[in-house]
Structures are given as C-alpha cells and as structure tokens.
Design an enzyme around this catalytic site. Structure first.
Site, short mmCIF file in Angstrom:
data_model
loop_
_atom_site.label_atom_id
_atom_site.label_comp_id
_atom_site.label_asym_id
_atom_site.label_seq_id
_atom_site.Cartn_x
_atom_site.Cartn_y
_atom_site.Cartn_z
N GLU A 321 -20.05 5.22 47.36
CA GLU A 321 -20.08 6.17 48.71
C GLU A 321 -21.63 6.55 48.95
O GLU A 321 -22.30 7.13 48.13
CB GLU A 321 -19.56 7.50 48.21
N CYS A 322 -21.84 6.22 50.19
CA CYS A 322 -23.24 6.99 50.77
C CYS A 322 -24.58 6.47 49.83
O CYS A 322 -24.92 5.43 50.15
CB CYS A 322 -23.26 8.41 50.88
N GLY A 323 -24.93 7.44 49.10
CA GLY A 323 -26.19 7.04 48.41
C GLY A 323 -25.86 5.95 47.58
O GLY A 323 -26.80 5.05 47.43
N SER A 419 -19.38 2.10 51.54
CA SER A 419 -19.11 2.77 52.55
C SER A 419 -20.19 4.05 52.55
O SER A 419 -20.58 4.75 51.89
CB SER A 419 -17.68 3.49 52.75
#
Length: 434
Positions: A321-323, A419
């Site tokens: 997720e993200c990072g 994502s």
C-alpha cells in the site's frame, strides 16, 4: 455491554486534540484499563495513543468500515476494558460528508463529546464556538477543555463565555516544549520523534494539575450500553505472514494486523535493516510510510529486495500500500534516481502535491482483496506520483479518488497487488480466503 467512553473533538485540526487525548489516556491508565480509538483513517495519531496506553489503538472510519463495522470494532475492542477514549478527526462536523464525521459517529454510538478548543488569540469568542458546535445539530457536547491558555485573565474570559449546559473541565497552559513536529504527511511518527514519550508524560502532568479528570469519567459513564460483538474469533493458520515495519514503513491499522493473525502467524521485518527472513512466507505485507526519506538505504537493501521479488515470482501473496507500492516500482526520483525492487514497471516522483482523500474502486480483475465487479473502499495519503508507466495491469478503476495512473489503481503481478489506496481488512475478507 457497559463500556464508558468519550469522544475528544474540536472545531478544527491543529487544536491539540492528539496530545490532549494521549495525555488523558496516560492519566486515566493509572486507574483504569483504557482503550484508545481514532476516528478516521489516520495512521500517525494512534501511535501517540498507543504509547500512552500500552495497548493497540483502533481506527473507527465510517467510509472504510461502514456503520456496522465501526460499531462492531468499538464493542469488540472495548470488551475487558474500563474506559474508551476516542479522538475525533478534524472538526466535529468535518469528513467526506457530514455522514462520515465525528458528529455522526457520536450519534451512531451514543457517545458523549468533549471539545478541545485552541484558545490562542481568542477569549469570549470561545463560547460562541462551543455554542455553535453544540447547537448546529444538537450534538451531545458535555464538556470543554481550553488549550493554549496564556494567563489567569485569559482563562477567566474563556470560562465566562461558555454556555451553562456545557461543563468547563479545565485547561492546558501555553507550553512551547509540548509540541510535536510536523512534515508533509502530518505529525512525525513516534518512530522518528524520539521525545514522544516525554511530551506525552509532560502533557499528562499538566492534565492532572489543571483538568477535572474525575468529571470526565462521570461523563464517560453516561454513554449508552453497546450491543456486545458476537463475532467468533476463530484462527485457521495456514502459514506465516511477514509485515515490513520500520521508519520507512509504519502505516498500519492495528485491527488489520489482528485480522491477519486469524490466518497467519505474523512476524515483522525491516527493509531498512536489509532483513531477508529465513522462513518461507505465505504472505508479505508492505504498508505505507515515508520511503522517500530513506531512499539511499532502500536502494542498498539488496537482500530484502531480492527476497521480496524472488518470493513473489514463486507465487507468494503480497499486498503493498502506498509507500510499499512505491518500493515495488522500478525507481523513485528525488533529485536523483534510486533503484527499487522493480517488480512493477513504474517510475515514481517522490515529491509532488499532496493527494489525500477517500477512494472507491471498481474491481476489473480478481485480486487479493476483491472479486471482479465488486467495489471496495480505501484512502489515499501521499505526496508522490507515478510519472512513467510501462506494460502493467491494473485491478481497479477509480470511481472516487485519483489512483496510480489515468484513473486506475491496483497494479498486479502474479499474486501481488500494489496500490496507492490503503485498505481496512474488515471490508476485504477475500484476503483471508485467497
């Protein structure tokens, strides 16, 4: 189920809610077993509550979890605890819409509200703010704590302005040493702010001296009883899950880790320490955080990067997720280019304008979290962006939110999914059966 509790709210962000909440939890934990909660999707504020209580802190987010999910988590994690202290998000009526606000959660759970008001450069106007917040929707505002009081005279003006039906519970004086530094995604994490414990303890001392804590407990006892959660806590362990955790990757919901434990034995590893666990993983989870502050270390974490890529290529399930998604890209640019894992043919620019908000994703391809045709909800919170995308496949079309590229999110390779959205696993139960 009897579970005394309060919500700490305000008229806006930057009122001091987080430190007041953490300090109050610290004081009350001397006499009670206290569970901390956070309204909304924030990862950082709960870190401060956790230091104060010594217990996991549970997010209550109406968008991510739905009304039934929020109510269930409040009750489930309140069981065997004496008190619940819930920190609100932004101002009392703020959120994606008012239906997702702290006020709405207070009404849904029948939990009384205590306001923390930043009194800097205000005196009698404080009363107008409190009156307005209470009467706008007839909110159950039971008390107020004044923050940043400059003098006895200042305190007296503020006190005299408050409506009679709202208790003045106390105040915190101006103390410049009691502050937490901020950066582009909010407060410093407790991983990076080494004085966090000292600041919480000092805030707790001021609360003990200047706030009527016994009255706060009385107000908490006014909360309606909750319907006890009937969720059956069954474990069906099928393998080991490795969760990345260090200063680069620390954005996780405590409840998500609990949900993982129903299916996996959970262990943590650190990409910054170049960890490459010896045991075979069944699932790898890399959350968000601040990879952009550790790019050289991540570029040099060759053992970790090889371990992750090798396992994904062998079919091991991975969620990033993200990072974590950024770490799986080809490279991240921050003045110069830094090589990452290269699982996804994407180039990331580390610093761009802030993207923050809720997402709703329509599933176009079966994946770890959802089946084709299903909609799932998430939350975006980053300052990076994709600047080049090669031949990649996306699992989601954004119905709400920005995503990775051209309204798409959720890159997948093998059994991996990366994502920009963060997810709450209470609404993505496919993860436990995939």
């Amino acid at each position: 189920m009897r579970f005394p509790r309060i919500i700490i709210s305000s008229d806006r962000s930057n009122s001091g809610k987080t430190l007041v909440t953490a300090g109050l939890i610290k004081v009350l934990s001397k006499r009670y077993k206290v569970r901390g909660y956070k309204v909304g999707p924030d990862f950082i504020d709960p870190m401060y509550h956790k230091i104060a209580s010594g217990h996991p802190v549970i997010n209550l987010d109406l968008w991510l979890m739905g009304e039934s999910g929020v109510y269930s988590s409040l009750a489930k994690y309140g069981k065997h605890f004496d008190l619940g202290i819930i920190e609100g998000v932004m101002g009392l009526y703020d959120g994606l819409y008012e239906d997702y606000s702290t006020y709405k959660l207070s009404e849904l759970t029948h939990t009384p509200l205590i306001l923390v008001i930043n009194c800097s450069n205000l005196s009698s106007t404080v009363g107008a703010i409190v009156k307005g917040l209470r009467e706008y929707r007839n909110a159950n505002v039971r008390g107020v704590i004044f923050n940043y009081i400059a003098s006895e005279k200042h305190l007296d003006y503020c006190k005299k302005s408050i409506p009679e039906n709202v208790e003045v519970l106390g105040y915190l004086p101006i103390d410049k040493s009691l502050s937490v530094p901020s950066r582009h995604l909010g407060l410093y994490t407790t991983e990076d702010f080494k004085n966090a414990k000292d600041v919480i303890n000092a805030t707790a001392n001021l609360i003990e001296m200047n706030v009527d804590v016994d009255k706060i407990v009385e107000i908490a006892e006014e909360a309606n009883e909750l319907q006890e959660s009937n969720e059956i806590e069954e474990r069906n362990v099928v393998g080991k899950a490795y969760v990345a955790y260090d200063s680069a990757f620390s954005f996780y919901y405590d409840e998500n880790i609990d949900i993982l434990k129903k299916r996996y034995d959970v262990e943590f590893f650190s990409p910054l320490n170049n960890d490459a666990p010896a045991d075979q993983p069944s699932f790898i989870y890399i959350g968000g955080g601040y990879p952009e502050l550790h790019l050289e270390e991540l570029e040099n974490s060759t053992k970790t990067k090889d371990w992750i890529k090798r396992n994904v290529e062998k079919g091991v399930k991975l969620l990033a997720e993200c990072g974590g998604f950024m770490f799986l890209s080809n490279e991240i640019i921050n003045e110069k280019s830094y090589r990452m894992i290269g699982l996804y043919d994407i180039q990331i620019k580390a610093k761009d304008k802030l993207t923050i908000g809720y997402t709703e994703l329509e599933t176009e391809k079966d994946n770890l979290l959802s089946s084709k045709g299903e909609s799932i909800r998430g939350h975006e919170f980053h300052v990076s962006k994709a600047v080049s995308v090669g031949d990649v496949n996306f699992a989601f079309k954004n119905k709400h939110g920005k995503g990775i590229w051209n309204g798409k999110d959720g890159v997948y390779v093998e059994n991996s999914l990366g994502s920009y959205s963060h997810f709450h696993f209470s609404r993505t139960r496919r993860l436990l059966s995939f």
